[in-house]
Motif scaffolding. Structure first.
Motif, short mmCIF file in Angstrom:
data_model
loop_
_atom_site.label_atom_id
_atom_site.label_comp_id
_atom_site.label_asym_id
_atom_site.label_seq_id
_atom_site.Cartn_x
_atom_site.Cartn_y
_atom_site.Cartn_z
N GLU A 176 116.41 14.82 59.75
CA GLU A 176 116.45 15.27 61.33
C GLU A 176 117.87 14.69 61.54
O GLU A 176 118.02 13.64 61.52
CB GLU A 176 115.46 14.85 62.11
N PHE A 177 118.84 15.48 62.09
CA PHE A 177 120.41 15.05 62.47
C PHE A 177 120.21 14.50 63.85
O PHE A 177 119.40 15.04 64.71
CB PHE A 177 121.19 16.12 62.08
N ASP A 178 121.16 14.12 64.33
CA ASP A 178 121.34 13.46 65.69
C ASP A 178 121.71 14.62 66.52
O ASP A 178 121.93 14.52 67.74
CB ASP A 178 122.43 12.40 65.76
N ALA A 179 122.13 15.73 66.10
CA ALA A 179 122.65 17.02 66.82
C ALA A 179 122.91 18.16 66.13
O ALA A 179 123.06 17.93 64.75
CB ALA A 179 124.09 16.65 67.61
N PRO A 180 122.56 19.21 66.62
CA PRO A 180 122.60 20.29 65.64
C PRO A 180 123.92 20.83 65.05
O PRO A 180 124.96 20.67 65.92
CB PRO A 180 122.13 21.63 66.64
N ASP A 181 124.12 21.02 63.95
CA ASP A 181 125.77 21.31 63.29
C ASP A 181 125.19 22.00 62.24
O ASP A 181 125.17 21.26 61.02
CB ASP A 181 126.41 20.13 63.23
N VAL A 229 118.51 24.43 55.08
CA VAL A 229 118.99 23.96 56.30
C VAL A 229 118.18 24.75 57.54
O VAL A 229 118.21 26.04 57.33
CB VAL A 229 120.59 24.21 56.47
N SER A 230 117.84 24.16 58.68
CA SER A 230 117.51 24.86 59.78
C SER A 230 118.38 25.76 60.37
O SER A 230 119.55 25.44 60.23
CB SER A 230 116.85 23.82 60.80
N ALA A 231 117.90 26.64 61.05
CA ALA A 231 118.90 27.69 61.43
C ALA A 231 120.06 27.24 62.43
O ALA A 231 121.16 27.82 62.51
CB ALA A 231 118.09 29.00 62.07
N ASP A 232 119.39 26.09 63.11
CA ASP A 232 120.44 25.66 64.12
C ASP A 232 121.38 24.40 63.57
O ASP A 232 121.92 23.75 64.33
CB ASP A 232 119.56 25.36 65.34
N GLY A 233 120.98 24.12 62.42
CA GLY A 233 121.64 23.08 61.62
C GLY A 233 121.03 21.75 62.23
O GLY A 233 121.93 20.82 61.92
N SER A 234 120.18 21.47 62.66
CA SER A 234 119.50 20.24 63.04
C SER A 234 118.68 19.46 62.14
O SER A 234 118.52 18.06 62.25
CB SER A 234 118.66 20.28 64.52
N ALA A 252 119.40 11.10 61.35
CA ALA A 252 118.90 10.31 62.49
C ALA A 252 117.43 9.70 61.80
O ALA A 252 116.96 8.74 62.24
CB ALA A 252 118.89 10.77 63.95
N ARG A 253 116.74 10.65 61.30
CA ARG A 253 115.10 10.34 60.79
C ARG A 253 115.03 11.09 59.67
O ARG A 253 115.26 12.15 59.41
CB ARG A 253 114.29 10.67 61.99
N THR A 254 114.13 10.36 58.71
CA THR A 254 113.73 11.31 57.46
C THR A 254 112.38 10.87 57.31
O THR A 254 111.70 9.61 57.49
CB THR A 254 114.58 10.55 56.31
N THR A 255 111.72 11.86 57.16
CA THR A 255 110.13 11.77 56.67
C THR A 255 110.07 12.38 55.38
O THR A 255 110.62 13.23 55.00
CB THR A 255 109.28 12.55 57.81
N ILE A 256 109.07 11.71 54.52
CA ILE A 256 108.81 12.13 53.25
C ILE A 256 107.08 12.14 53.22
O ILE A 256 106.49 11.31 53.15
CB ILE A 256 108.92 10.94 52.16
N ARG A 257 106.67 13.32 52.94
CA ARG A 257 105.28 13.98 52.87
C ARG A 257 104.98 14.48 51.55
O ARG A 257 105.58 15.68 51.19
CB ARG A 257 104.90 14.85 54.38
#
Length: 235
Positions: free
Chosen positions: A119-124, A154-159, A215-220
């Motif tokens: 997860e990024f700090d802002a959409p891009d 990548v998510s459609a909004d780039g976040s 900004a955040r990483t999850t591994i599931r």
């Protein structure tokens, strides 16, 4: 997840009550009984191996079909699941666009699916795609035993960036995730394989300053529950 005709992948997640993951997964699959929306290519339901998670990934031929489903049908189907299994929480649905992938050797049936979310700090959207390209460009050794493929979206909004990594078994992913194995593979490989978070250095240890943005990483880790494609359903 490697279908070239899949324009959009919707990732929906639920948090199941303790001991009720299989029941929730069955409820998710049941909401689709007798229906196959136009533009839908496949759907997969996964049960979490290390937590309460149940995930569904649906692949769509185009953005319009995916967005129409997400806006109208998905919230209603998600509500049916939470009503069928009290205590279940719908986390939400995120649309993703396929970015890059890699197949290691011959195609095999996965026994373990690892979803790595950044997860990024802002959409891009441009930065998210560049981050994936940079991960692939870094030198890395060969894949560890058991790794079948990795598929970055990548998510459609780039976040967000999602890595869908297929492994032959949970044990092989666990073995590749121990610090010594992560050090041997190198940080770039560990990020791609889902054995270390983004921003890891060559030893696999977190180094947030090495990559701008995440900004955040999850591994599931998940087990395949049910997969459906077109008219053919595979339990």
């Amino acid at each position: 997840m490697s279908r070239p005709e899949a324009g959009v992948t919707l990732l929906s997640e639920w948090a199941a009550p303790p001991g009720r993951q299989e029941v929730v997964a069955d409820a998710v699959a049941g909401t689709w009984a007798g229906r196959w929306p136009g533009g839908l290519l496949s759907r997969s339901c996964l049960t979490g191996a290390d937590g309460p998670w149940v995930a569904q990934l649906s692949q769509w031929a185009n953005d319009d079909a995916a967005r129409a489903f997400a806006a109208s049908s998905e919230p209603r189907l998600a509500e049916q699941v939470t009503e069928a299994v009290p205590g279940t929480q719908w986390v939400g649905t995120v649309p993703y666009l396929r970015c890059r992938g890699r197949q290691f050797g011959l195609r095999r049936i996965p026994g373990c699916i690892v979803l790595v979310g950044h997860e990024f700090d802002a959409p891009d959207l441009v930065r998210a795609r560049q981050w994936v390209d940079a991960t692939f460009a870094l030198p890395a050794s060969g894949p560890p035993p058991g790794l079948i493929s990795t598929h970055f979206h990548v998510s459609a909004d780039g976040s967000r960036v999602l890595n869908y990594a297929e492994w032959t078994s949970h044990d092989e992913h666990r073995a590749a995730s121990v610090p010594g194995a992560a050090r041997e593979q190198g940080g770039a490989a560990a990020r791609e394989q889902g054995t270390a978070p983004a921003g890891a250095d060559s030893s696999g240890h977190p180094d947030p300053g090495s990559w701008p943005g995440p900004a955040r990483t999850t591994i599931r880790r998940f087990s395949p529950h049910r997969h459906t494609t077109g008219r053919f359903r595979h339990p």
